[in-house]
Design a protein around this motif. Sequence first.
Motif, PDB file in Angstrom:
ATOM      1  N   THR A 125      -6.745   0.632  -1.388  1.00 13.37           N
ATOM      2  CA  THR A 125      -7.855  -0.274  -1.087  1.00 13.37           C
ATOM      3  C   THR A 125      -7.770  -1.482  -2.018  1.00 13.37           C
ATOM      4  N   SER A 149     -12.748  -8.264  -4.690  1.00 14.07           N
ATOM      5  CA  SER A 149     -13.170  -9.037  -3.515  1.00 14.07           C
ATOM      6  C   SER A 149     -12.608 -10.442  -3.610  1.00 14.07           C
ATOM      7  N   GLN A 176     -10.868   6.321  -6.959  1.00 12.62           N
ATOM      8  CA  GLN A 176     -10.836   5.057  -6.234  1.00 12.62           C
ATOM      9  C   GLN A 176     -12.210   4.387  -6.344  1.00 12.62           C
ATOM     10  N   GLY A 177     -12.212   3.101  -6.714  1.00 10.96           N
ATOM     11  CA  GLY A 177     -13.469   2.373  -6.870  1.00 10.96           C
ATOM     12  C   GLY A 177     -13.983   2.328  -8.289  1.00 10.96           C
ATOM     13  N   THR A 194     -12.934  -6.908   0.481  1.00 10.67           N
ATOM     14  CA  THR A 194     -13.864  -6.451  -0.555  1.00 10.67           C
ATOM     15  C   THR A 194     -13.269  -5.212  -1.209  1.00 10.67           C
ATOM     16  N   ASN A 225     -13.717  -2.150  -0.894  1.00 13.81           N
ATOM     17  CA  ASN A 225     -13.506  -0.933  -0.105  1.00 13.81           C
ATOM     18  C   ASN A 225     -12.553  -1.132   1.074  1.00 13.81           C
ATOM     19  N   ASP A 226     -12.068  -2.355   1.254  1.00 11.82           N
ATOM     20  CA  ASP A 226     -11.202  -2.629   2.402  1.00 11.82           C
ATOM     21  C   ASP A 226      -9.772  -2.153   2.148  1.00 11.82           C
ATOM     22  N   ARG A 227      -9.087  -1.792   3.252  1.00 15.05           N
ATOM     23  CA  ARG A 227      -7.681  -1.431   3.138  1.00 15.05           C
ATOM     24  C   ARG A 227      -6.879  -2.686   2.792  1.00 15.05           C
TER      25      ARG A 227
END
Length: 615
Positions: free
Chosen positions: A470, A474, A562-563, A605, A607-609
């Motif tokens: 991900t 952003s 992740q994140g 952003t 969370n996007d792939r």
Amino acid sequence: MKDPKTLAQAILTHVGGEENVISVVHCATRLRFKLKDKNKAVKQTIEQLTGVIQVVESGGQFQVVIGNEVADVYRELTQMMSPTENADEVPQEKGNVLSKAIDIISAIFTPILGVLAGAGILKGLLLIFEAVGWLSEADGTYHILFAGADSLFYFLPILLAITSARKFGADPYVAVVVAGALLYPTIVDAFESGVNWTFLGIPVVLASYATSVIPIILAVYVLSHLQKFITPRIPSSVRLFFVPLILISVTVPLTLLLFGPFGSMVSGWLADGYSFLYALSPIVAGVFIGAVWQVLVIFGLHWGLVPIMMNNLSAFGSDTLTALIAPAVFGQAGAALAVFFKTRVTSVKAISGSASLSGLFGVTEPAVYGVTLRYKKPFVMGSIAGAIGGGIVGLSGSAAIASGLPGLASLPIFFTDGFAGLIVAITVAFVLAILLTYLFGYNDRMVSGENDQKKEVAPSESLNKTYTLTSPLSGKVVPLSQVSDEAFSSGALGEGVGIKPHEGNLFAPADGVVQTVFPTHHAYGLQSDDGVEVLMHIGIDTVQLDGAHFQAHVKQGAHVKQGTLLATFDIEAIEKAGYDATTVVVVTNSKAYLDVVPADSGTVTGNDRLVEIMI
């Protein structure tokens, strides 16, 4: 290669700045730093600079391997700084005796390697021209050129006086005067005529100091300590001329009475010792030297043999040791060329091709550090070929009549008995290294370094499984080819994308372990739980901000989800400082996978792939 000035500035910054540099010299391929505090040098960062092949710490030196362009970078460095060479400021090395000895030898001989090689090649060419009838000893042209070539060797003590003075912190002008006294015509004539001299009633053992090495180094070493002792004890008003007066009056007699005879005796021992070992079995000696020479170069230990080579030239007029190492040089060049022929990886082909060419002319560091040692087996194959070639050299009795780096340009220095055998030896080493490496020493799976541990996947399965990364921040996606940094845009560091950030937050793109947190907090390396290695580099050339405007929120070795927030940074401050805030995200082990497919446009952003990896 990156602009020499930019590269020099980056290297200087990451070795701790000018204030951390005691001295810096360069040899054929590398910058050799003496640093006050080695812990201030960021080795990992320097190794990732475009134009740097490798960083080696050896013999008390911090060595940055650059390759053929090292002189350009060194020139820019010298314009940026004025490193002190005052021995009083040099911290005492805590290394062993061997490390200290190698450091001293390399510092003394490195600055004159180029002129030694040039004069040696000219001397060899003159012998060839005479042999084929182009020139004769009766020609003025021959004598003038020979004077230029031979003067360096005859007056070698004077050059060594300068480099020794810089190393030991002595007055270089006084050191040259001492060396000049050893070669003064009256003293030379006295030695040749067998006159018995005394100094204050003490017998003087006269010797020939032309082309000598050890006597002047010993003399300058003692001179440096005598200078430190007497300088503070002489009133400053008369120090300018009284210090040199005392140094010359004491050192010259001491050299002729003690250091000179002792150094000549040690030189004789070295010459006799080497001759004894060589005579036991020239073939075995050749095989051994051919096999281990490049290993010695890697660790800087080859400097310990340089005085023996120079001493052999002084004592015998020729040196077999230089000839024995020639096949080792051509072996590594051949191994690099085999990689060039076999690889289909563009970046590897580019490096191996130029590295092989450098190796053919005697400069093997690009081949060793950039290709053969990097993939291990090619280095072994090159060493095997060097050993076989070395045995042939030993059998033929080849020798050098001048100093120089063995290579195509320096072949004239070997133009003596055994020259044909040396040509056969280097040809065998070169061709054999190509064959061994091509057949047994290299394949493109080595490029990743991960393939040997990576589980084999059946072709029918490989297209059905992907890994997803991900976006770590952003912003607007930028194709990697448009990133204004050649190391990234060329894909040399892996496939990926650039992102022009809208917010100054960097998140983990996958579950995994934080492998790297750069000291300047501008770059982070993560290995996902699936084995994907990701480098996230915030901004272009932002390492020069030295950590300003960056804050790390994780430590190296931490396992993250992740994140997870890895770092924060101030986009506005970075751009105000004149830097591009575009953040690069690359998969550094891209070659381990069938394909790495990054997003090529749009806005993302956290969370996007961002990247799809097919195995």
